[in-house]
Design an enzyme around this catalytic site. Structure first.
Site, PDB file in Angstrom:
ATOM      1  N   ASP A  91      23.327  38.463  32.773  1.00  0.00           N
ATOM      2  CA  ASP A  91      24.396  39.212  32.958  1.00  0.00           C
ATOM      3  C   ASP A  91      24.782  39.625  34.525  1.00  0.00           C
ATOM      4  O   ASP A  91      24.131  40.617  34.905  1.00  0.00           O
ATOM      5  CB  ASP A  91      24.140  40.443  31.987  1.00  0.00           C
ATOM      6  CG  ASP A  91      25.490  41.228  31.577  1.00  0.00           C
ATOM      7  OD1 ASP A  91      26.364  40.977  32.318  1.00  0.00           O
ATOM      8  OD2 ASP A  91      25.473  41.819  30.738  1.00  0.00           O
ATOM      9  N   ALA A 119      33.513  33.253  37.280  1.00  0.00           N
ATOM     10  CA  ALA A 119      33.086  34.294  36.052  1.00  0.00           C
ATOM     11  C   ALA A 119      34.298  35.429  35.977  1.00  0.00           C
ATOM     12  O   ALA A 119      34.657  35.598  37.214  1.00  0.00           O
ATOM     13  CB  ALA A 119      31.739  34.774  36.104  1.00  0.00           C
ATOM     14  N   GLY A 120      34.837  35.839  35.120  1.00  0.00           N
ATOM     15  CA  GLY A 120      35.650  37.033  34.909  1.00  0.00           C
ATOM     16  C   GLY A 120      36.072  37.121  33.340  1.00  0.00           C
ATOM     17  O   GLY A 120      35.455  36.562  32.659  1.00  0.00           O
ATOM     18  N   SER A 169      41.158  33.657  40.956  1.00  0.00           N
ATOM     19  CA  SER A 169      41.877  34.507  40.410  1.00  0.00           C
ATOM     20  C   SER A 169      42.595  34.037  39.259  1.00  0.00           C
ATOM     21  O   SER A 169      42.155  33.519  38.305  1.00  0.00           O
ATOM     22  CB  SER A 169      42.770  35.105  41.491  1.00  0.00           C
ATOM     23  OG  SER A 169      43.856  36.036  41.160  1.00  0.00           O
ATOM     24  N   TYR A 182      43.659  43.605  33.519  1.00  0.00           N
ATOM     25  CA  TYR A 182      43.387  42.125  33.857  1.00  0.00           C
ATOM     26  C   TYR A 182      44.021  41.784  35.227  1.00  0.00           C
ATOM     27  O   TYR A 182      43.704  41.275  36.242  1.00  0.00           O
ATOM     28  CB  TYR A 182      43.330  41.101  32.617  1.00  0.00           C
ATOM     29  CG  TYR A 182      42.922  39.687  33.091  1.00  0.00           C
ATOM     30  CD1 TYR A 182      41.631  39.365  33.269  1.00  0.00           C
ATOM     31  CD2 TYR A 182      44.025  38.852  33.233  1.00  0.00           C
ATOM     32  CE1 TYR A 182      41.379  38.129  33.515  1.00  0.00           C
ATOM     33  CE2 TYR A 182      43.655  37.356  33.605  1.00  0.00           C
ATOM     34  CZ  TYR A 182      42.432  37.388  33.577  1.00  0.00           C
ATOM     35  OH  TYR A 182      42.112  35.952  33.839  1.00  0.00           O
ATOM     36  N   LYS A 186      42.674  40.854  38.918  1.00  0.00           N
ATOM     37  CA  LYS A 186      43.044  39.402  39.658  1.00  0.00           C
ATOM     38  C   LYS A 186      43.825  39.570  40.835  1.00  0.00           C
ATOM     39  O   LYS A 186      43.609  38.904  41.652  1.00  0.00           O
ATOM     40  CB  LYS A 186      43.688  38.782  38.443  1.00  0.00           C
ATOM     41  CG  LYS A 186      42.774  37.962  37.377  1.00  0.00           C
ATOM     42  CD  LYS A 186      41.465  37.540  37.926  1.00  0.00           C
ATOM     43  CE  LYS A 186      40.670  37.158  37.002  1.00  0.00           C
ATOM     44  NZ  LYS A 186      39.374  36.115  37.477  1.00  0.00           N
TER      45      LYS A 186
END
Length: 286
Positions: A91, A119-120, A169, A182, A186
């Site tokens: 994680d 990842a995001g 991004s 979000y 980004k």
């Protein structure tokens, strides 16, 4: 090409084409033999990046939350030899787990030549429906994870004589759309790439951001919409997608691979949209 820490194969004068450079020798744009770590490499874009790089002879390390997804990835890649692929279930938000994985990858591959923060994710909905924990989670998943990845990788990239960092991004980072937490995270990644490119440039480390548009990934939002709501999907495509359909993850993966390669040696601090000139990020746009 040797993968020892003293190997000169991945070291080249700044601005040169490198051992597999512009003369066209070697693999795609001089990727073969490089050592790259990618976060979130089992699904969607991350999986395509891993698949592409592994096929070009890159030593790849990747992580994801689920061990089952990592087993499926290894099987899909044909069970690469241990010195070609390193995976770990973790994680990213847990303290030191990502940093330990970066150290393990550098040890396994005797160094690193590149990292990709893929990842995001997003948390919460509209402004009045989202709390501080949603904003903090979005920041942690996207921005802080990228910061931690780069910070842990810098000593290894520096030891290799330089390297390439790619931050994934989103179109939402520069074209407004729901939801703000979000998009804000980004947008921060885009700024982070430009800022770190200046800071790390003297060490020969390049940093760039890639902003995918709405990608057509099996089982995900746009694929489901196309199958389950064909009229709504057609309206979205007509209004927001000049090319008639979203960008494919394979197309974005090729851009990431290029930025990791020797052929992109002159590119740093850049923001590269890969969205087929998409307009708004979603049909729910403002």
């Amino acid at each position: 090409m040797s993968n020892t820490s003293g190997d000169q194969g991945n070291r080249h004068p700044r601005g040169s084409a490198g051992p597999h450079g512009a003369d066209g020798a070697g693999g795609t744009a001089g990727l073969a033999g490089k050592r790259v770590l990618i976060t979130g490499g089992t699904r969607g874009l991350g999986r395509e990046i891993v698949r592409l790089l592994a096929g070009e002879g890159v030593r790849v390390a990747t992580c994801a939350r689920g061990e089952g997804d990592l087993r499926a990835l290894r099987a899909a890649l044909g069970g690469p030899e241990p010195d070609r692929l390193l995976t770990r279930a973790l994680d990213l938000t847990e303290p030191e787990r990502l940093e330990d994985f970066v150290a393990a990858a550098a040890k396994r591959f005797s160094g690193l030549d590149g990292v990709v923060a893929c990842a995001g994710g997003s948390r919460g909905r509209g402004l009045e429906e989202s709390g501080a924990d949603d904003w903090a989670a979005a920041w942690e998943l996207n921005v802080h994870h990228a910061v931690r990845l780069v910070r842990a990788a810098v000593p290894h990239l520096r030891a290799a004589g330089g390297g390439s960092v790619v931050l994934v991004s989103s179109i939402s980072g520069w074209k407004p759309g729901p939801y703000a937490q979000y998009g804000t995270a980004k947008a921060a990644q885009i700024h982070l790439a430009a800022s770190l490119a200046r800071e790390l440039g003297p060490d020969g480390i390049r940093v760039n951001a890639v902003s995918p548009g709405s990608m057509l990934i099996p089982g995900r939002r746009w694929d489901r919409m196309r199958r389950e709501e064909p009229e709504a999907y057609a309206a979205f495509a007509a209004a927001e997608l000049p090319a008639g359909e979203p960008v494919a993850p394979q197309e974005v993966a090729r851009v990431v691979a290029f930025l990791l390669s020797d052929w992109s040696s002159g590119i740093s601090g850049a923001h590269l949209p890969v969205d087929r000139a998409q307009n708004a990020p979603s049909p729910d746009g403002y």
